[in-house]
Design an enzyme around this catalytic site. Structure first.
Site, PDB file in Angstrom:
ATOM      1  CG  ASP A  28      68.476  73.545  95.471  1.00 17.42           C
ATOM      2  OD1 ASP A  28      67.242  73.811  95.675  1.00 17.42           O
ATOM      3  OD2 ASP A  28      69.099  74.197  94.619  1.00 17.42           O
ATOM      4  CG  ASN A  63      65.385  80.132 100.907  1.00 17.84           C
ATOM      5  OD1 ASN A  63      66.084  79.431 101.469  1.00 17.84           O
ATOM      6  ND2 ASN A  63      65.540  80.313  99.653  1.00 17.84           N
TER       7      ASN A  63
HETATM    8  C1  IPE Z   1      69.721  77.337  98.709  1.00 19.60           C
HETATM    9  O1  IPE Z   1      68.645  76.962  97.608  1.00 19.60           O
HETATM   10  C2  IPE Z   1      69.247  77.641 100.140  1.00 19.60           C
HETATM   11  C3  IPE Z   1      69.007  76.573 100.676  1.00 19.60           C
HETATM   12  C4  IPE Z   1      69.020  74.983 100.119  1.00 19.60           C
HETATM   13  C5  IPE Z   1      68.217  76.428 102.053  1.00 19.60           C
HETATM   14  P1  IPE Z   1      67.919  77.820  96.871  1.00 19.60           P
HETATM   15  O2  IPE Z   1      67.057  76.739  96.030  1.00 19.60           O
HETATM   16  O3  IPE Z   1      67.296  78.997  97.382  1.00 19.60           O
HETATM   17  O4  IPE Z   1      68.910  78.487  96.042  1.00 19.60           O
HETATM   18  P2  IPE Z   1      68.914  79.386  94.530  1.00 19.60           P
HETATM   19  O5  IPE Z   1      68.196  80.530  95.061  1.00 19.60           O
HETATM   20  O6  IPE Z   1      68.212  78.497  93.464  1.00 19.60           O
HETATM   21  O7  IPE Z   1      70.324  79.562  94.015  1.00 19.60           O
HETATM   22  C1  IPE Z   2      65.597  73.430  99.006  1.00 24.78           C
HETATM   23  O1  IPE Z   2      64.460  73.140  98.175  1.00 24.78           O
HETATM   24  C2  IPE Z   2      64.681  73.844 100.267  1.00 24.78           C
HETATM   25  C3  IPE Z   2      64.912  75.248 100.439  1.00 24.78           C
HETATM   26  C4  IPE Z   2      65.375  76.108  99.741  1.00 24.78           C
HETATM   27  C5  IPE Z   2      64.225  75.851 101.431  1.00 24.78           C
HETATM   28  P1  IPE Z   2      63.742  74.258  97.055  1.00 24.78           P
HETATM   29  O2  IPE Z   2      62.726  74.588  97.649  1.00 24.78           O
HETATM   30  O3  IPE Z   2      64.883  75.041  96.754  1.00 24.78           O
HETATM   31  O4  IPE Z   2      63.487  73.325  95.738  1.00 24.78           O
HETATM   32  P2  IPE Z   2      63.452  73.683  94.176  1.00 24.78           P
HETATM   33  O5  IPE Z   2      64.976  74.219  93.938  1.00 24.78           O
HETATM   34  O6  IPE Z   2      62.552  74.772  94.014  1.00 24.78           O
HETATM   35  O7  IPE Z   2      63.244  72.377  93.351  1.00 24.78           O
HETATM   36 MG    MG Z   3      66.018  75.459  95.178  1.00 23.77          MG
END
Ligand code: IPE
Ligand code: IPE
Ligand code: MG
Length: 231
Positions: free
Chosen positions: A11, A59
Site C-alpha cells: 500500500d 479496487n
Molecule cells: C489494499 O489497498 C489492496 C491492495 C494493496 C491491492 P487499498 O489501498 O485498496 O486499501 P484501502 O481501501 O485503503 O483499505
Molecule cells: C497500493 O497503493 C496499490 C493498490 C491498491 C493497487 P495505493 O494505490 O492504494 O496507494 P495509496 O493508498 O493511494 O497511497
Molecule cells: Mg491504498
C-alpha cells in the site's frame, strides 16, 4: 525463524507519487519494481510462499484509467519476468476470480501459470480481484454444490476450499504506508498471523526494509493460545 508464508499488503503507491509531484501511475510503476525486488529477496532467503495483494475486489471502484494502468503493469511484469521466474524456480498462482478480467490479462496470467507450474522453490501468489469475504462465500457455495455433508465440514475442509488450498497459512502479514487494517485480506488464513505495520510507502519498501520486518518477526513469541511458559 523465517516465515514459511509471508503475505504483503503493498500500500501507498499513490501517496508516494503525490509526495513527489508525480502521477499515481508513476507510483504504481515504482511499486512494481519494489515488488520485483521483494520477490527476488524472498526467494534468496528461502521463503516458500509469498502472497502479494495486487488488486482487491474493492479496487474496481477506482477510476477506469488507474485500473487500466494497473492491468498494463501486471501484464508487462508477467511477460518480462517469465524467464526470471523460471530461472528462480518460482511458481505463479492467483488468489481471486480471474474470469472477470480482461481477455488479454487472463491469457498472460494463464500462460505464466502454465509455464511455471513445475517450479518448486517458491510459490508466488498474486491476490488479484481478491476479497476475503467473497473467498469464504465461494467456498461455502462450492461445498454445497458438491454435496459435502455437514459432518465433513471442518476447519481443514474449509481451508481446502479456499484459493490457498494446500498452502500453509501466512505466518507474517506486512502492510506498508501506515494504514492499520486488513482490507479484506486473507480473513480465514490470517487467524494466527503475526502483523507488521510500517509507515514506509510500498515503492520505498526495499529488501532492507523486509529484513527489518523479518528480524522483528523472529523476535515475536507465537503462543497459539498457550501460556508463555509452555512455549
Ligand atoms: C489494499 O489497498 C489492496 C491492495 C494493496 C491491492 P487499498 O489501498 O485498496 O486499501 P484501502 O481501501 O485503503 O483499505
Ligand atoms: C497500493 O497503493 C496499490 C493498490 C491498491 C493497487 P495505493 O494505490 O492504494 O496507494 P495509496 O493508498 O493511494 O497511497
Ligand atoms: Mg491504498
Amino acid at each position: 525463524m523465517l516465515p514459511r508464508h509471508l503475505a504483503v499488503i503493498m500500500d501507498g503507491n499513490g501517496r508516494w507519487a503525490k509526495a513527489r509531484g508525480l502521477k499515481r501511475s508513476e507510483g504504481h510503476k515504482a511499486g512494481t519494481q519494489a515488488a520485483k525486488n521483494i520477490v527476488t529477496r524472498c526467494r534468496e532467503l528461502g521463503i516458500e510462499h509469498l502472497t502479494l495483494y495486487t488488486f482487491s475486489k474493492e479496487n474496481w471502484a477506482r477510476p477506469k484509467d488507474e485500473i487500466a494502468t494497473l492491468f498494463d503493469l501486471l501484464t508487462v511484469f508477467l511477460k518480462k519476468e517469465l524467464t526470471s521466474l523460471r530461472e528462480q524456480d518460482i511458481r505463479l498462482k492467483i488468489l481471486g476470480e480471474l474470469s472477470e478480467f480482461p481477455f488479454g490479462v487472463k491469457q498472460v496470467v494463464a500462460h505464466t501459470i502454465k509455464k511455471t507450474e513445475d517450479c518448486k522453490s517458491m510459490t508466488l501468489n498474486l491476490a488479484l480481484n481478491y476479497s476475503g469475504r467473497d473467498e469464504l462465500v465461494r467456498a461455502c457455495r462450492k461445498m454445497v454444490a458438491e454435496g459435502i455433508s455437514e459432518d465433513r465440514i471442518t476447519e481443514e475442509t474449509m481451508s481446502d476450499y479456499l484459493y490457498t488450498a494446500g498452502q500453509p497459512d501466512p505466518d507474517l502479514i506486512i502492510r506498508t504506508s501506515g494504514e492499520l487494517r486488513l482490507s479484506n485480506y486473507l480473513l480465514y488464513q490470517a487467524a494466527y498471523s503475526e502483523l507488521y505495520f510500517t509507515d514506509v510507502y510500498w515503492p520505498d519498501f526495499t529488501p532492507e526494509e523486509l529484513d527489518k520486518a523479518l528480524a522483528e518477526y523472529a523476535r515475536r513469541q507465537r503462543r497459539f493460545g498457550k501460556t508463555g511458559d509452555q512455549i
